[in-house]
Write an enzyme that holds these catalytic residues in place. Structure first.
Site, short mmCIF file in Angstrom:
data_model
loop_
_atom_site.label_atom_id
_atom_site.label_comp_id
_atom_site.label_asym_id
_atom_site.label_seq_id
_atom_site.Cartn_x
_atom_site.Cartn_y
_atom_site.Cartn_z
N ALA A 210 -40.59 1.19 -36.86
CA ALA A 210 -39.34 0.44 -37.02
C ALA A 210 -38.85 0.58 -38.46
CB ALA A 210 -39.57 -1.02 -36.68
N ASN A 211 -37.75 -0.06 -38.78
CA ASN A 211 -37.30 -0.11 -40.18
C ASN A 211 -36.79 -1.52 -40.47
OD1 ASN A 211 -34.32 -0.20 -39.80
ND2 ASN A 211 -34.72 1.75 -38.77
N ARG A 212 -36.33 -1.71 -41.71
CA ARG A 212 -36.05 -3.08 -42.17
C ARG A 212 -34.62 -3.56 -41.86
NH1 ARG A 212 -40.31 -4.33 -45.40
NH2 ARG A 212 -41.35 -2.58 -46.41
N SER A 213 -33.86 -2.83 -41.07
CA SER A 213 -32.48 -3.27 -40.80
C SER A 213 -32.48 -4.57 -39.99
CB SER A 213 -31.72 -2.19 -40.03
OG SER A 213 -30.48 -2.70 -39.60
#
Ligand code: PMT
Length: 401
Positions: A210-213
């Protein structure tokens, strides 16, 4: 930067006697934060639910209730309504809705409602049985037919532990409705699709890359477009409160987002990719859950499709295509190269290594790049303010064609 359409407006906030009256305080705070002058009126019944001290402190002037012996004016029954740019009734009880329908001007709020030419937003809140009762349904239909804006209640937990339709709409939705009513409808008749959030690429049955968005920037763009009259589709990996007037398409992976965006792009006038799409995903997704006892797995990654580049290659005549660029160095040069390669009309570049900028913050700072114009830098501001600038730029692009 263009100000909120609420800035400098005189907004009467009428609070009637329902359990949701406490939420009116948050509505008032948000209106004041947007630059509005909030004139609070509470009915007698509202005093059973909230005190005047907090609302007086957070609005722009003290709460008024009295029709008679009112310290503010000898004729408050006309004075307040005549001076308003907008009246919001939140929460609106079944009784206050019935009185407004009948023009039954027994208190200061009802007098204000019929002694005004300003637009009115009514935000009902009551138990499901009451909300669905034919008398309330009929009263709401009559108000609508007179041009009164209704912010429909949500479904959820109600007073006394009941569940169902009738819960006051969120303060965000009520303020968004005010922005829609007072703002320019400069995107009326235009369809906009926005992507938001970070994609999640499965490793096995329980783990993802995943990523931090957080989705906040994409949601702000969608909310601003809707507030300005667009019909908005929001393709999203997160579940923030739905901005008023937006149609949600939930997705999780880059492949799902690609399918949803390609389908929407075939019919929408404006396409905005604010989502943070994973560039790589596991080439194989393990069945079930990888076992710890088998040791650290070797995960082979493969590139995901570049959704935006694909949309750029298939851009329809007249369509406006907007990308975002998340950079940590050489902001303008890197964003410029994405603008060119992906055939974009506009790219919104953010230096996500700067304090308060990009992922998960409530604020952002961006540089807008267009193929034929000098870069425009926008200093740190709320994500909604950034969204306003982005929408202004999109409108300018459409007007120039
Ligand atoms: O969601 P928030 O917490 O509010 O944070 C906002 C944000 C930082 C996510 C947002 O402002 C932002 O920068 N979004 C784009 C993030 C990104 O993926 O940037 P990029 O430079 O890697 O990609 C450039 C563009 O190509 C983006 O529009 C992206 O959506 C798109 N892209 C990227 C990869 C890919 N496989 N497909 C794509 O369509």
């Amino acid at each position: 930067m263009s100000a909120s359409p609420l800035a400098g407006k005189r907004i009467v906030l009428g609070v009637t006697g329902g359990i949701a009256a406490y939420k009116a305080i948050e509505v008032s705070r948000r209106l004041v934060d947007a630059g509005a002058h909030v004139v609070p009126i509470m009915t007698e019944a509202a005093h059973h639910f909230v005190g005047t001290t907090t609302l007086s402190a957070l609005a722009s002037e003290p709460v008024q209730t009295e029709l008679w012996h009112n310290a503010t004016s000898p004729i408050p029954h006309t004075f307040v309504g005549q001076g308003a740019d907008l009246i919001i009734v939140a929460p609106a009880t079944a009784k206050s809705i019935a009185a407004y329908r009948m023009g039954y001007s027994h208190d200061l709020l009802q007098n204000t409602l019929i002694a005004t030419r300003a637009p009115v937003i009514v935000c009902p809140a009551m138990h499901t049985e009451m909300w669905e009762h034919p008398s309330v349904v009929d009263n709401i239909a009559v108000l609508r037919s007179r041009g009164v804006h209704i912010v429909e209640p949500e479904s959820g937990r109600l007073a006394g532990g009941d569940e169902g339709a009738g819960r006051l709409a969120s303060p965000e939705s009520i303020v968004a409705a005010a922005e829609r009513v007072l703002g320019p409808a400069d995107l009326a008749g235009v369809s906009v699709v926005v992507s938001a959030g970070g994609t999640r690429e499965p490793i096995d049955a329980v783990r993802v890359i995943a990523n931090r968005s957080s989705g906040k920037q994409g949601y702000a763009v969608a909310a601003e477009a809707a507030a300005r009259g667009a019909s908005v589709t929001l393709v999203t990996t997160v579940s923030l409160p739905t901005p008023q007037g937006c149609r949600i398409v939930p997705v999780e992976t880059a492949a799902q987002m690609q399918a949803a965006m390609e389908q929407a792009a075939a019919t929408h006038d404006v396409v905005v990719m604010a989502a943070a799409v994973a560039d790589f995903r596991p080439a194989q997704v393990a069945e079930g859950k990888l076992k710890k006892r088998d040791g650290a797995p070797k995960i082979i990654l493969e590139p995901t499709p570049d959704i935006l580049a694909g949309l750029g290659s298939n851009k329809r005549v007249g369509q406006v295509l907007v990308g975002f660029a998340a950079e940590t160095d050489d902001l303008v040069a890197n964003a410029q190269s994405k603008l060119d390669k992906k055939h974009l009309d506009l790219i919104v570049a953010n230096d996500v290594s700067a304090p308060g900028v990009g992922f998960a913050h409530d604020t952002n700072a961006v540089t807008l790049l267009r193929p034929d114009a000098e870069p425009v830098e926008i200093d740190l501001a709320s994500k909604r303010d950034i969204a306003r600038v982005v929408i202004d730029a999109i409108i300018a692009l459409r007007d120039a064609r």
